[in-house]
Design a protein around this motif. Structure first.
Motif, PDB file in Angstrom:
ATOM      1  N   LYS A  64      -0.672 -20.627 -42.436  1.00 52.08           N
ATOM      2  CA  LYS A  64      -1.404 -19.592 -41.730  1.00 52.08           C
ATOM      3  C   LYS A  64      -2.710 -19.270 -42.453  1.00 52.08           C
ATOM      4  N   ALA A  65      -3.739 -18.977 -41.681  1.00 49.17           N
ATOM      5  CA  ALA A  65      -5.025 -18.530 -42.222  1.00 49.17           C
ATOM      6  C   ALA A  65      -5.481 -17.344 -41.379  1.00 49.17           C
ATOM      7  N   ALA A  66      -4.775 -16.231 -41.560  1.00 47.75           N
ATOM      8  CA  ALA A  66      -5.006 -15.068 -40.702  1.00 47.75           C
ATOM      9  C   ALA A  66      -6.416 -14.513 -40.830  1.00 47.75           C
ATOM     10  N   ALA A  98     -12.055 -22.779 -43.879  1.00 50.82           N
ATOM     11  CA  ALA A  98     -10.987 -23.785 -43.793  1.00 50.82           C
ATOM     12  C   ALA A  98      -9.950 -23.391 -42.757  1.00 50.82           C
ATOM     13  N   ALA A  99     -10.384 -22.781 -41.663  1.00 52.41           N
ATOM     14  CA  ALA A  99      -9.452 -22.316 -40.635  1.00 52.41           C
ATOM     15  C   ALA A  99      -9.801 -22.937 -39.287  1.00 52.41           C
ATOM     16  N   GLY A 100      -8.776 -23.124 -38.472  1.00 50.03           N
ATOM     17  CA  GLY A 100      -8.942 -23.651 -37.120  1.00 50.03           C
ATOM     18  C   GLY A 100      -7.736 -23.283 -36.277  1.00 50.03           C
ATOM     19  N   ARG A 101      -7.812 -23.574 -34.997  1.00 52.79           N
ATOM     20  CA  ARG A 101      -6.705 -23.262 -34.092  1.00 52.79           C
ATOM     21  C   ARG A 101      -5.488 -24.108 -34.457  1.00 52.79           C
ATOM     22  N   ARG A 138       0.816 -21.347 -31.700  1.00 54.88           N
ATOM     23  CA  ARG A 138       0.268 -20.744 -30.485  1.00 54.88           C
ATOM     24  C   ARG A 138      -1.238 -20.510 -30.559  1.00 54.88           C
ATOM     25  N   GLY A 139      -1.931 -21.446 -31.204  1.00 55.54           N
ATOM     26  CA  GLY A 139      -3.382 -21.365 -31.248  1.00 55.54           C
ATOM     27  C   GLY A 139      -3.937 -20.356 -32.227  1.00 55.54           C
ATOM     28  N   LYS A 140      -3.080 -19.734 -33.034  1.00 54.41           N
ATOM     29  CA  LYS A 140      -3.597 -18.811 -34.041  1.00 54.41           C
ATOM     30  C   LYS A 140      -4.317 -19.599 -35.141  1.00 54.41           C
ATOM     31  N   ARG A 141      -5.089 -18.895 -35.930  1.00 59.33           N
ATOM     32  CA  ARG A 141      -5.854 -19.558 -36.972  1.00 59.33           C
ATOM     33  C   ARG A 141      -4.940 -20.052 -38.096  1.00 59.33           C
ATOM     34  N   GLY A 142      -5.160 -21.280 -38.458  1.00 65.98           N
ATOM     35  CA  GLY A 142      -4.356 -21.889 -39.509  1.00 65.98           C
ATOM     36  C   GLY A 142      -5.182 -22.827 -40.360  1.00 65.98           C
ATOM     37  N   ARG A 194       0.132 -17.967 -46.748  1.00 68.53           N
ATOM     38  CA  ARG A 194      -0.541 -17.116 -45.758  1.00 68.53           C
ATOM     39  C   ARG A 194      -1.871 -16.694 -46.360  1.00 68.53           C
ATOM     40  N   CYS A 195      -2.909 -17.447 -46.043  1.00 73.88           N
ATOM     41  CA  CYS A 195      -4.198 -17.294 -46.707  1.00 73.88           C
ATOM     42  C   CYS A 195      -5.090 -16.330 -45.925  1.00 73.88           C
ATOM     43  N   TYR A 196      -5.604 -15.341 -46.626  1.00 77.28           N
ATOM     44  CA  TYR A 196      -6.556 -14.400 -46.036  1.00 77.28           C
ATOM     45  C   TYR A 196      -7.980 -14.637 -46.544  1.00 77.28           C
ATOM     46  N   LYS A 197      -8.154 -15.555 -47.465  1.00 74.72           N
ATOM     47  CA  LYS A 197      -9.474 -15.810 -48.025  1.00 74.72           C
ATOM     48  C   LYS A 197     -10.308 -16.635 -47.056  1.00 74.72           C
TER      49      LYS A 197
END
Length: 280
Positions: free
Chosen positions: A114-116, A121-124, A129-133, A237-240
């Motif tokens: 996950k890349a909330a 470095a994030a994409g669908r 379900r298409g969330k950022r990862g 679960r990356c928030y950076k």
């Protein structure tokens, strides 16, 4: 609450401290000649280990000894110095000298997390379900020691990441003449075989449409390494948002994994003063 046992953090800190410049306790540029004492680097290092292990925010981990602003500022300072990357490299070289890297067998595989917070470095994510990862194309030796990784959005296929991941082998110094790269069925293509042939590498690739138990190889080592890395909740679960910050946390996590494996494997063959009483 300590994030890691002392027999693991102490050798990490001893090596990391040698990479940091010597700083005065008080700021010499202060106009009154006095100021608050500079927060110890060791305190900030322990705080970063807690952030990495527990995945908490800087505000949640801050206390009277160190503020969240100090943690972020010192983290960015150490990233500019390249301290985290140097620590990973030094630990990897130490493991190679004492135990030995199994570079004849290389395993590469991708993992989606996950890349909330989004970011570079994030994409669908196709599995969330298409969330950022975020996807990492990780490379390990034959035992599962993390060698390096390439980060990309979760919507990036494994195949385009293979070439830049293999190029990271050039940073490891002298390599064996015969190297086998273990890959999953997602790499079963003519393009993958061409990439391997260009670099003089042999490929052990799972075939599409066949059951995995019939073609089990040494690829499970990299799967285990993914599990080791995901145990650090800051990576799972990356928030950076900035890529160099994410890579710094990965370098620190890889250093922890490598030192832990080194102590575990050397426990029965080596003796040292602060050796754990029991095999970790």
């Amino acid at each position: 609450m300590p994030a890691l046992p002392s027999w693991l953090t102490e050798p990490l800190w001893d090596q990391f401290a040698t990479l940091l410049p010597v700083r005065p306790v008080y700021d010499p540029a202060h106009p009154l000649g006095c100021h608050r004492r500079r927060v110890s680097d060791r305190i900030v290092f322990d705080k970063l280990l807690q952030v990495l292990r527990f995945g908490c925010s800087y505000q949640a981990i801050a206390d009277s000894t160190c503020s969240a602003t100090t943690i972020r500022g010192r983290r960015d300072e150490w990233i500019r110095l390249g301290a985290f990357a140097q620590l990973r490299e030094i630990v990897l070289n130490a493991y190679d000298r004492i135990v030995g890297l199994v570079l004849e067998q290389i395993a590469i595989d991708g993992s989606i997390t996950k890349a909330a917070g989004g970011g570079e470095a994030a994409g669908r994510s196709p599995v969330d379900r298409g969330k950022r990862g975020m996807k990492r194309s990780a490379m390990t030796d034959g035992y599962g020691i993390p060698l390096d990784r390439v980060l990309a959005g979760a919507n990036c296929h494994d195949s385009p990441l293979l070439a830049p991941t293999l190029d990271l082998l050039n940073d490891l110094g002298p390599l064996p003449d015969d190297i086998t790269v273990h890959l999953d069925a997602g790499h079963d293509s003519a393009k993958t075989r061409s990439v391997l042939d260009e670099r003089g590498l042999r490929g052990q690739i799972a075939h599409k449409g066949e059951k995995a138990p019939l073609q089990a190889t040494q690829r499970w080592h990299v799967e285990r390494t993914h599990a080791w890395q995901n145990a650090f909740h800051r990576l799972a679960r990356c928030y950076k948002r900035r890529l160099h910050v994410i890579n710094a946390f990965f370098d620190l996590a890889d250093a922890v994994i490598t030192v832990r494996s080194l102590i575990r494997r050397a426990w029965t063959t080596h003796r040292w003063n602060n050796r754990p009483i029991r095999r970790p």
